[in-house]
Enzyme design. Sequence first.
Site, PDB file in Angstrom:
ATOM      1  N   SER A  66       0.805  -1.219   0.000  1.00 11.39           N
ATOM      2  CA  SER A  66       0.000   0.000   0.000  1.00 11.39           C
ATOM      3  C   SER A  66       0.839   1.270   0.000  1.00 11.39           C
ATOM      4  CB  SER A  66      -0.920   0.034   1.229  1.00 11.39           C
ATOM      5  OG  SER A  66      -1.774  -1.082   1.239  1.00 11.39           O
ATOM      6  N   THR A  67       2.127   1.139   0.356  1.00 12.72           N
ATOM      7  CA  THR A  67       2.976   2.319   0.497  1.00 12.72           C
ATOM      8  C   THR A  67       4.230   2.240  -0.357  1.00 12.72           C
ATOM      9  OG1 THR A  67       4.016   1.299   2.438  1.00 12.72           O
ATOM     10  CG2 THR A  67       2.158   2.779   2.838  1.00 12.72           C
ATOM     11  N   CYS A 102      -3.990   1.833  -9.552  1.00 11.26           N
ATOM     12  CA  CYS A 102      -4.228   1.870  -8.105  1.00 11.26           C
ATOM     13  C   CYS A 102      -5.471   2.707  -7.869  1.00 11.26           C
ATOM     14  CB  CYS A 102      -3.040   2.462  -7.349  1.00 11.26           C
ATOM     15  SG  CYS A 102      -3.360   2.641  -5.570  1.00 11.26           S
ATOM     16  N   SER A 130      -2.577  -8.475  -1.920  1.00  9.38           N
ATOM     17  CA  SER A 130      -1.885  -7.606  -2.873  1.00  9.38           C
ATOM     18  C   SER A 130      -0.391  -7.807  -2.717  1.00  9.38           C
ATOM     19  CB  SER A 130      -2.248  -6.142  -2.616  1.00  9.38           C
ATOM     20  OG  SER A 130      -1.534  -5.282  -3.488  1.00  9.38           O
ATOM     21  N   MET A 133      -7.947  -2.784  -1.645  1.00  8.49           N
ATOM     22  CA  MET A 133      -7.463  -2.024  -2.788  1.00  8.49           C
ATOM     23  C   MET A 133      -8.670  -1.405  -3.506  1.00  8.49           C
ATOM     24  SD  MET A 133      -6.095  -5.196  -2.206  1.00  8.49           S
ATOM     25  CE  MET A 133      -6.313  -6.346  -3.570  1.00  8.49           C
ATOM     26  N   GLY A 134      -8.513  -0.169  -3.961  1.00  5.94           N
ATOM     27  CA  GLY A 134      -9.621   0.494  -4.637  1.00  5.94           C
ATOM     28  C   GLY A 134     -10.062  -0.213  -5.899  1.00  5.94           C
TER      29      GLY A 134
END
Length: 392
Positions: A67-68, A104, A305, A314-315
């Site tokens: 995520s980062t 993303c 992910s 996740m979007g």
Amino acid sequence: MKCAPQVKIPATYMRGGTSKGVFFRLQDLPEVAQAPGEARDKLLQRVIGSPDPYGKQTDGMGGATSSTSKVVILSPSDKPDHDVHYLFGQVSIDKPVVDWSGNCGNLTAAVGAFAINSGFVEPSRIPESGICSVRIWQANIGKTIVAHVPITNGEVQETGEFALDGVTFPAAEVEIEFMDPADGEGSLFPTGNLVDDLDVPGIGVLKATMINAGIPTIFVNAEELGYTGTELQDAINGDSKALAIFETIRAHGAVKMGLIASAGEAAARQHIPKIAFVAKPLDYTAASGKIVAAADIDLLVRALSMGKLHHAMMGTAAVAIGTAAAIPGTLVNLAAGGGERNSVCFGHPSGTLRVGAEAQAVNGQWTATKAVMSRSARILMEGWVRVPGACF
């Protein structure tokens, strides 16, 4: 020994949804990195701090999670009726790879604000107060996304009371519309089936819904793998055997979806497809300690992910969930109780999320027209990022 000095590059560090990434204007990158290729990839890996065998990204901007460990490159769009060209890169933490194969969805929430702040949106389209609809061309998948960004006194409003599970503090709400969300030019269901029997060596035959919406995603039933759907990160990420099983399912599902020719290619393509498991609603305690009641959600979803269970959702996978839920007969739809629906609220490790989607059958083939969800975004830091000049 003479070493090249560091170079500094204008950059903005932003949170979008439940992700964070380093944002660049294409024109600000060193000339050699303004075109796709090895130099660009090496530069961006060094910005994030990858590849890092320690898995910490201490010497970079990454946060040692999928995520980062992200980068975004924006430029004025050359597409009619679009404001900005959005290119997303998922940087592997421990491997020398930047995966450009998908979008993303979380960081999409920050693209609109960055585009406005960077001058990519015509001033005449920005209200003094109200909503500015930023028309985004998502270059990785060739799709249109519209971000509805709140404006106050002619500037992007970032603060607000909108709460997003997985994000500690509230912020301003940004509504995101994913238009025609089927990934790429392929079929919504690449195998032609709403549910397939997926034969996975060493595991057996599993029921699976494989869908191209938002991002190619493989959905399986939690109970077939011995799970309830209420699991948090430690239950999966601390179990190397479980992670290997999910990766094997993902690899063979990718082959069946036509994304790769053989399962062995999956290791070099970690960003897509995603794999998720679904279950009917149950009460559970989210990672924050929040109690999620079964009566308040339609189903449970857990998604992986980059080889790890995601801390929230996740979007792009949320788009896949919403689209699959709207189509009667998919595993997602069945877990949510079946029938027709145009929105779904699902439970994830950090809480809940609602996503809307519109789908219809045309000549026996399902198509999706759009998916809608709300996210938030804000600038965390802006200025310059520095990297050793010899790294790219």
